[in-house]
Each structure stands twice: as structure tokens, then as C-alpha cells.
Design a protein around this motif. Structure first.
Motif, PDB file in Angstrom:
ATOM      1  N   ARG A 174      -5.059   5.858   4.499  1.00 53.93           N
ATOM      2  CA  ARG A 174      -6.012   5.428   5.512  1.00 53.93           C
ATOM      3  C   ARG A 174      -5.693   4.034   6.029  1.00 53.93           C
ATOM      4  O   ARG A 174      -5.881   3.741   7.202  1.00 53.93           O
ATOM      5  N   THR A 175      -5.187   3.184   5.151  1.00 52.91           N
ATOM      6  CA  THR A 175      -4.906   1.818   5.568  1.00 52.91           C
ATOM      7  C   THR A 175      -3.449   1.621   5.961  1.00 52.91           C
ATOM      8  O   THR A 175      -3.032   0.504   6.224  1.00 52.91           O
ATOM      9  N   THR A 176      -2.678   2.694   6.011  1.00 52.58           N
ATOM     10  CA  THR A 176      -1.297   2.568   6.482  1.00 52.58           C
ATOM     11  C   THR A 176      -1.000   3.644   7.515  1.00 52.58           C
ATOM     12  O   THR A 176       0.142   4.012   7.720  1.00 52.58           O
ATOM     13  N   ARG A 177      -2.064   4.142   8.109  1.00 53.96           N
ATOM     14  CA  ARG A 177      -1.892   5.267   9.030  1.00 53.96           C
ATOM     15  C   ARG A 177      -0.939   4.962  10.166  1.00 53.96           C
ATOM     16  O   ARG A 177      -0.380   5.863  10.764  1.00 53.96           O
ATOM     17  N   ARG A 237       0.820  -1.215   0.000  1.00 55.52           N
ATOM     18  CA  ARG A 237       0.000   0.000   0.000  1.00 55.52           C
ATOM     19  C   ARG A 237       0.854   1.264   0.000  1.00 55.52           C
ATOM     20  O   ARG A 237       0.499   2.258  -0.622  1.00 55.52           O
ATOM     21  N   TYR A 276     -13.063   1.204  11.771  1.00 61.05           N
ATOM     22  CA  TYR A 276     -11.708   1.075  11.225  1.00 61.05           C
ATOM     23  C   TYR A 276     -10.817   2.243  11.618  1.00 61.05           C
ATOM     24  O   TYR A 276      -9.645   2.087  11.931  1.00 61.05           O
ATOM     25  N   ASN A 281      -6.353  14.755   3.252  1.00 59.94           N
ATOM     26  CA  ASN A 281      -7.731  15.240   3.335  1.00 59.94           C
ATOM     27  C   ASN A 281      -7.825  16.665   2.813  1.00 59.94           C
ATOM     28  O   ASN A 281      -8.736  17.002   2.064  1.00 59.94           O
ATOM     29  N   GLU A 282      -6.866  17.480   3.205  1.00 56.08           N
ATOM     30  CA  GLU A 282      -6.832  18.869   2.739  1.00 56.08           C
ATOM     31  C   GLU A 282      -6.740  18.931   1.220  1.00 56.08           C
ATOM     32  O   GLU A 282      -7.489  19.643   0.564  1.00 56.08           O
ATOM     33  N   ARG A 284      -5.529   8.485  -0.767  1.00 62.01           N
ATOM     34  CA  ARG A 284      -6.214   8.625   0.515  1.00 62.01           C
ATOM     35  C   ARG A 284      -6.530   7.254   1.115  1.00 62.01           C
ATOM     36  O   ARG A 284      -6.276   7.011   2.287  1.00 62.01           O
ATOM     37  N   GLU A 285      -7.053   6.373   0.302  1.00 61.06           N
ATOM     38  CA  GLU A 285      -7.406   5.041   0.797  1.00 61.06           C
ATOM     39  C   GLU A 285      -6.155   4.294   1.272  1.00 61.06           C
ATOM     40  O   GLU A 285      -6.191   3.596   2.270  1.00 61.06           O
ATOM     41  N   TRP A 313      -2.365  12.072   6.940  1.00 62.52           N
ATOM     42  CA  TRP A 313      -3.822  11.931   6.814  1.00 62.52           C
ATOM     43  C   TRP A 313      -4.458  13.304   6.694  1.00 62.52           C
ATOM     44  O   TRP A 313      -5.342  13.537   5.875  1.00 62.52           O
ATOM     45  N   GLU A 314      -3.983  14.224   7.495  1.00 67.19           N
ATOM     46  CA  GLU A 314      -4.513  15.577   7.436  1.00 67.19           C
ATOM     47  C   GLU A 314      -4.190  16.212   6.076  1.00 67.19           C
ATOM     48  O   GLU A 314      -5.038  16.826   5.445  1.00 67.19           O
ATOM     49  N   GLN A 357     -10.242  17.886   8.566  1.00 71.97           N
ATOM     50  CA  GLN A 357      -8.811  17.808   8.286  1.00 71.97           C
ATOM     51  C   GLN A 357      -8.159  16.652   9.025  1.00 71.97           C
ATOM     52  O   GLN A 357      -7.272  15.993   8.502  1.00 71.97           O
TER      53      GLN A 357
END
Lengths: 311, 484
Positions: free
Chosen positions: A95-98, A8, B237, A110-111, A91-92, A106-107, B56
């Protein structure tokens, strides 16, 4: 590191690079077309052919004009290469490697996704396109800074680097090919001055114009540019540089023999006709670039088998 | 215009912040006067900046539908709920007491079943339990603890007293939202964090990590800990990845793990297979191991139960812990506390009628319009009958359901949940009902979050706080008021 996470990270990095490349291409084409004397046969649609996306495009749009091409490249939800699709994949994957990427990623994503979503018309209309593109590129660069400055060296960084450089190498061959296609399409009817404009823009799209002039101190010509973009070892987007970066990243990874052997073959690749500066870049060279793209795809496949798909 | 606290009226309910028109409770005084210093516009600006922060930070609650994934932003109200440290410490002691007793109870059920032999807990309840796992009989998890992480729902009634509404011992969620709510509030109301002694809450991941580490079967200082998630399609999740990240643990899906011929658990990494010591699993029992439970499960890991029974891996919470997470068992918790600990319960239960008892069932059936009827084993507020808001048809349906399977139903009086001032659509402040979910951790030692997740029913008069049904949440401030 989990194989799935590695995979990922790799794709996240590729898609992020794709977002930036799409923005760069849009910028360069916008500049290029404004510079072209009327009568030169070059169109927005090249941006679609460049990405091998003709079929997708034609199933959705009738008119191959600027507006439709921009819409397609920016926002088409069904075309995996559109900026918005790529962003959603970035993003996905984040999200799955946060748990392994810096918390700010992540922020940031999203921005950036919100910005692109909310400002698509800026990108479609010429008036504000420059600001839009600049903003997207800036955000992508911000990510790179975050990864370089905020992520421990190790396997995670290695997979980000591999993904980014494979995507870049692929894009460099495509952009070169696009330049050649413009020249070929006009059947040698392009004036030398116009041809120079094309090559200058090819260089610009890869942030290579100033480095080229400094390093070569020669006028911009197709063969020189091609050789520079394939073989220069200092500019971060040349094929050779990207392959060296992949090689460097692979060194810290286990079971890397097959991948290294393949990278070394790519690093040694050379197209002999380019030794002659007066050579004409023809269909054969375009085929050679196609061959390189297949080699890069093979490199991707080897990474996949070595580290991601586990037996 | 600023907030007119004199016209704020919670009616017949206990309000967490306002004691009588215009008067704030002691822990809320600074908050109330600060809010009064903001005009309407400033208040809405704060709310807007909270919404931006939520977007955000990507604090989402995922709802997946056929049209694609909808990441709903976490519904959040900027006005915090306050409580004094003194009161919280009493409550926390009660929560610890409860979980210690429940763990002794679970361990007993899977071993000697002394509580049944001593006639304190009826055998037929166990025999009918959906969450008792015969596969777990005789297994001895470390420290005798089965439920390592518990989310207990508390409500405050008219009398100002906290009651336990239910214990969630399987895979309780919400703690990440508790932590994110604080992070958002710090951005939105930073001034108050200077003047108030608001106790910090961000030690949760460290305490969870410590607890999980102490469960490791191998004596290594840095055991390999993973968070097992059903994947991105699970509504929680966000929380799974948040906790993994905060603890520095690997976030894994079932397909990342494999049980070897040596009955040890391994994860598939870039370097090859790597042994796993502790699995913080966020998957229900029945999906954990297709060899033992649901054979169709693709979320779980074949052989995981084998590895756990041999003591080669720790599972938190342990499979089978849910046996005490049953609304019929709930009714016995006060007796369970007395039986194992010899202590009086520090936090009372809500009065509960068991439909399995003939006399109590008659009472329930005669008073369906006044009671809340709940199935014993559902979560998320589904399958409930809220008597006062029900139709005759619904009551008829529940009568049939109860008669058909009395063991599966309990009933409780309709509670008067306490309220907290909430900034509602239109920009005014109105009372909204809340509950509180603190999280209790037990392994080598027992520990409780400072406060918990305050969930709020955003609709006027509504008592439904579940986020899947339109509930929102608030930050929860435990304030050191200095008084002993």
C-alpha cells in the motif's frame, strides 16, 4: 529510489516469503506426523519453537496441540510471525509502495489476504489443509512471477531479492535446526528409517528432495542433507544460494562495500565436521546454525544502515 | 421482474436520467433500455461484481480509529449518471473561465491588490481571511498561477441549471475515485461501452503530469516531481499513491525531503540526496513548513517555503492559494470574473447571503429555518446548519455563532439537488441526490476533466454527499450524442 520505499520493499518481500514459509512448514509437518511411527517424540509444538515464539504461544494457549499451534501460526493477530500478521504487513508495505510495484500487486495481496481471512478453518482442520496450503503457496509464487515478469530491473528489484533471500536463508537454517532437534530430543532412540523420514521432510519443506536425489544419488542422511542445504550452489533455498543471490542483487546498489564483505564471509562459511559423512549431528551443530542465524541478522542490520536509515 | 421505469418518480427534482415517468433523457436512452433488459437477479449480480472489483482493486477510503485501521470499501452505485457532450462542453468552458479568474485574483492579492483599490473587493474581507498568507506576498509563481488543481462542486437545481456550490483550491481530492469508478463500470457494464460513445476520462494523470512538468524551475525535459502525502493515516492516501503511480512520480512523506544549505529541496534516496523540482503537495499550508507555519508539524519539510520563495522548487498548489477558497470570497466570484476577464460568468453561483453585511445578516437570522448556513473556511460538510432539518436549539446556537463572528458565516437557500436512479438496499431503483465535482488544471494551459466525480447521498432524501458522512459515488458518462 527513496530510502523509505527501498526499506518497505525489502520488508514486503521478507514478509511475503515468511507467509510462504509458514505454509510450507505447516504442510511438511502435517505430512511428517502422519508418517511417524507412534512413540516417536515429535510434536506440533516444534513449529512454535522453530520460530522462537514459545513465549508468545504460552501467554495465549494452555494446550500445545495441533489445533492451537495451527491457530497460532495462521491467525494470531498479536504474533508478528503469524500468516495473517505477515500478510497484513505485506499489504501495508505494498500500500505504501504502490507507485513502484506492479499495479496488480495490490489486487493480488487483497485477494490473498481475503482468502486467508475467509478460510482460516480450512487451514486449522486437517481435512482441507492441503488445499489451503497449496492455494497460499500458489498465490505467493504468483507474486514472484509478477515481480520477475512485470517489474523493471533496478534498485526496486534488488531490494525485493535481498529481502526474500535473507528471509529464506534464515528459514533454511531454522528448518535444519528443527530436524536436528527432533533427532536430539529422542536421544538417539530414533530408528535409522525414521530418521530418514525426518530428513526427507526437511528436504521437502525446502523443495529440495528431488534435486537432492538427482544430485547426490545417495541415501538421505543427516550430514549429507545438512551440507547440501548449507552449501549447494544450485538449489534456490540453500544458504549458499541465498547469499549468492543477495550478493548479485547488491552489485547494482551504491555504497555496497560493507554488505558485500559480510556476504562474502557468509558465502565462505563451512562447518568442518560435515566433511565426515558419518559424523553425528549434535548440539554443537545446532549452535553453529544459531551462529549462522546471528550472521544473517547482522547482514540485515548492515543493509538497514547502508541504504535505509539515512543520516 | 425488471425495472419498472414508469413507477420511478424523482418528485419535484430534476432527474439526470429520466425526464418524465417512463421517458429517458436522450443521452441516457441506451442505458435505460439496457438496464430494463436485466432482471432483478442480473442487476444484483452486477452490483455484487462491482463490490468484488472494488475489494480486489483495493479502492478504499480509510477511516482510522483507535481500534485500528478500517479500510472502508469505496461506496459505489453501478448506475452511471449521463450527460451530453454538448452540455458538458459549455459547463467545462465555465469552469475554465472561473479558475482563470480566481488565479488572477489570487495573484493580485499577493501583489498590487488592484481589485481592492478599485473598490470591487472589500479590504476587510481580506484582512479577516484565515487563508491569506502574508508570507506569500510578492512571490510570483510561474504563469501567475497559484491554484493549479481545483475541484469545483457543481449542483443542478430544479430548473436543470448547473450552479457552482464551492471551489476547492487547497488540496482537492476525489479524482482517483473518478478514475476508479470508470474502471469498475467497464467491468460491470462492458456491453454499453461498445454501443455508446462514452468519452474516455483516463487522460487525467497525463494532463496533471504535463502541468506539473511545466512548473519546473529547472529547464530539464524530465524534472523530478514528487507527490507529498501526509502518510497512510490520511483518508485520501489511496489517491496520493494512485496519482504518484499513474504519473511515475515519487510518493514522498515530509521525512523523505530535506532542504539543503543552498535552499534547494532534496529527497533521501538509496543513492544519496536527489534534487526535487516540483512538489505536488497534498498537505495543508499550515503543515507544509514548520519554520514558517505550525512549528509542531512533523508532516512538513523545514525550509520548504524558503526554497519556494527563491524559486528553487515549485509547489502545487502554491501556498496561500486557499485565500480564494473561502465561502465569503465565493460570493464575490461573479464580480471577480467580470473584473479580471471582462466576461459574464458562464456558470452562476448559488445565491449567497453574507452575514457580515448588516442587511443580509438580518435576513439570514430571520430565515434560519429555510437556509443552509456554512462557516467560511471548513471543508467536508462540517459545522453546517441545514435549516429545514434543524432543531430550535441548533438554530439558537447558530444565531449566537453568527452574531459573534459574522465574517465567518454565509447562508444559501436550501437547494434542490438533482437526482439519479440508484440501486438501493433491497434491490429497487430509487432517486438519490447527487452533486458533481469536476477537476480543473491550470499551469501553462487550462484543462478540465471530462465530467467529474459524481457523489451521491445514499440515504433517501439526504443531501449530504461527503464520503466521510455516508455518501457514495457513481461513474459519470459524458456521451457524444452526435447532436450539435
Amino acid at each position: 529510489m527513496l530510502s523509505r520505499v527501498a526499506q518497505r520493499l525489502y520488508w514486503m518481500s521478507r514478509y511475503l516469503e515468511r507467509v510462504e514459509n509458514t505454509a510450507r512448514l505447516m504442510g511438511v509437518y502435517t505430512n511428517l506426523l502422519l508418517d511417524m511411527p507412534s512413540g516417536v517424540n515429535i510434536g506440533w509444538y516444534n513449529l512454535v519453537t522453530l520460530n522462537d515464539a514459545e513465549e508468545w504461544f504460552e501467554s495465549r494457549y494452555k494446550v500445545k496441540d495441533e489445533r492451537n499451534v495451527m491457530r497460532f501460526l495462521l491467525a494470531d493477530p498479536d504474533y508478528a510471525g503469524s500468516m495473517l500478521s505477515s500478510l497484513q504487513r505485506v499489504r501495508e508495505n505494498i500500500r505504501t509502495t504502490r507507485d513502484v510495484v506492479p499495479a496488480e500487486s495490490w489486487e493480488y495481496i487483497n485477494e490473498l489476504t481475503l482468502f486467508v481471512q475467509d478460510n482460516l478453518t480450512m487451514g486449522v482442520n486437517r481435512g482441507q489443509r492441503h488445499a489451503f496450503i497449496a492455494s497460499v503457496i500458489k498465490s505467493c509464487q504468483q507474486f514472484l512471477g509478477l515481480f520477475v515478469g512485470g517489474m523493471s530491473e533496478g534498485q526496486g528489484r534488488a531490494f525485493l531479492r535481498i529481502g526474500r533471500n535473507i528471509e529464506r536463508a534464515d528459514m533454511t537454517t531454522r528448518i535444519l535446526d528443527a530436524g536436528i532437534k527432533v533427532v536430539l530430543e529422542n536421544n538417539g532412540n530414533v530408528l535409522p528409517a525414521t530418521e530418514a523420514i525426518i530428513w526427507v521432510n526437511v528436504l521437502r519443506s525446502l523443495s529440495g528432495y528431488l534435486p537432492y536425489t538427482k544430485q547426490q544419488r545417495k541415501t538421505v542422511r543427516g550430514t549429507r542433507v545438512a551440507r547440501y542445504l548449507l552449501e549447494d550452489t544450485a538449489l534456490p533455498r540453500t544458504l549458499r544460494y541465498c547469499c549468492a543471490a543477495v550478493r548479485h542483487a547488491c552489485v547494482v546498489l551504491p555504497r555496497n562495500d560493507a554488505v558485500l564483505a559480510h556476504v562474502d564471509r557468509l558465502l565462505a562459511s563451512h562447518y568442518a565436521p560435515l566433511d565426515d559423512e558419518d559424523a553425528v549431528l549434535n548440539q554443537e551443530f545446532s549452535d553453529y546454525l544459531n551462529h549462522l542465524q546471528l550472521q544473517i541478522a547482522e547482514l540485515h542490520q548492515l543493509c538497514e544502515e547502508t541504504w535505509f536509515t539515512f543520516e | 421482474m425488471t425495472i419498472d421505469w414508469k413507477s420511478y418518480s424523482p418528485g419535484n427534482f430534476y432527474d439526470e436520467i429520466i425526464s418524465s415517468p417512463g421517458n429517458a433523457r436522450i443521452p441516457a436512452r441506451r442505458l435505460v433500455s439496457y438496464l430494463s433488459s436485466l432482471n432483478d437477479e442480473e442487476l444484483l449480480e452486477r452490483r455484487e461484481s462491482a463490490n468484488v472489483a472494488i475489494k480486489q482493486m483495493g479502492v478504499t477510503f480509510t477511516v482510522y480509529s483507535e481500534e485500528g485501521n478500517i479500510d472502508r470499501s469505496w461506496p459505489f452505485d453501478i448506475i452511471p449518471r449521463t450527460m451530453s457532450r454538448k452540455q458538458w462542453e459549455k459547463t467545462a468552458a465555465g469552469l475554465e473561465q472561473r479558475l482563470r479568474a480566481l488565479n488572477l485574483f489570487i495573484d493580485d492579492l499577493y501583489h498590487g491588490q488592484k481589485i481592492i483599490k478599485d473598490g470591487v473587493f472589500p479590504r476587510y474581507i481580506l484582512e479577516d481571511s484565515k487563508n491569506f498568507r502574508p508570507e506569500c506576498v510578492g512571490v510570483s509563481p510561474r504563469f501567475g498561477v497559484w491554484a493549479h488543481i481545483c475541484g469545483t462542486d457543481l449542483v443542478r437545481d430544479k430548473d436543470g441549471q448547473f450552479y457552482v456550490l464551492e471551489d476547492n483550491l487547497r488540496v482537492p481530492s476525489g479524482v482517483s475515485y473518478m478514475l476508479e469508478n470508470r474502471a469498475i463500470t467497464k467491468r460491470v457494464l462492458p456491453d454499453l461501452f461498445d454501443t455508446e460513445k462514452i468519452l474516455p476520462i483516463d487522460d487525467y494523470p497525463a494532463n496533471l503530469l504535463e502541468a506539473l512538468t511545466s512548473l519546473s524551475p529547472r529547464r530539464s525535459s524530465r524534472p523530478s516531481i514528487v507527490v507529498l502525502t501526509p502518510g497512510i493515516y490520511n483518508s485520501a492516501y489511496f489517491e496520493h499513491s494512485f496519482l504518484a503511480q499513474q504519473m511515475g512520480a515519487e510518493l514522498v512523506e515530509g521525512s523523505d525531503l530535506v532542504v539543503g544549505e543552498d535552499d534547494c529541496v532534496y529527497m533521501k534516496t538509496v543513492d544519496g540526496l536527489e534534487r526535487v523540482d516540483v512538489v505536488y503537495r497534498r498537505i495543508d499550508d499550515l503543515f507544509l513548513d514548520p519554520e514558517v507555519f505550525n512549528p509542531d508539524s512533523v508532516l512538513g519539510v523545514p525550509g520548504l517555503m524558503r526554497a519556494w520563495k527563491k524559486g528553487h522548487v515549485a509547489l502545487a498548489n502554491a501556498p496561500g492559494a486557499g485565500v480564494a477558497d473561502d465561502k465569503v470570497v465565493y460570493a464575490f466570484v461573479p464580480k471577480i470574473i467580470k473584473y479580471y476577464l471582462g466576461e459574464e460568468p458562464l456558470i452562476p453561483n448559488v445565491e449567497t447571503f453574507l452575514c457580515v453585511d448588516d442587511r443580509e445578516r438580518d435576513y439570514v437570522l430571520a430565515n434560519l429555518d429555510k437556509l443552509v448556513v456554512k462557516p467560511a473556511n471548513e471543508s467536508g460538510g462540517t459545522g453546517m446548519l441545514v435549516g429545514p432539518h434543524s432543531t430550535r436549539k441548533e438554530r439558537k446556537l447558530f444565531e449566537t455563532l453568527i452574531r459573534a463572528n459574522p465574517r465567518n458565516y454565509i447562508a444559501q437557500p436550501t437547494l434542490s439537488l438533482s437526482t439519479v436512479p440508484t440501486l438501493v438496499d433491497g434491490g429497487t431503483i430509487e432517486p438519490r441526490h447527487v452533486d458533481l465535482r469536476p477537476f480543473i488544471i491550470q499551469a501553462k494551459k487550462t484543462w478540465v476533466t471530462t465530467g467529474g466525480l459524481t457523489r451521491v447521498a445514499m440515504k433517501r432524501g439526504s443531501l449530504v454527499v461527503n464520503s466521510s458522512q455516508g455518501g457514495g459515488s457513481k461513474d459519470t458518462w459524458i456521451i457524444d450524442t452526435g447532436s450539435k
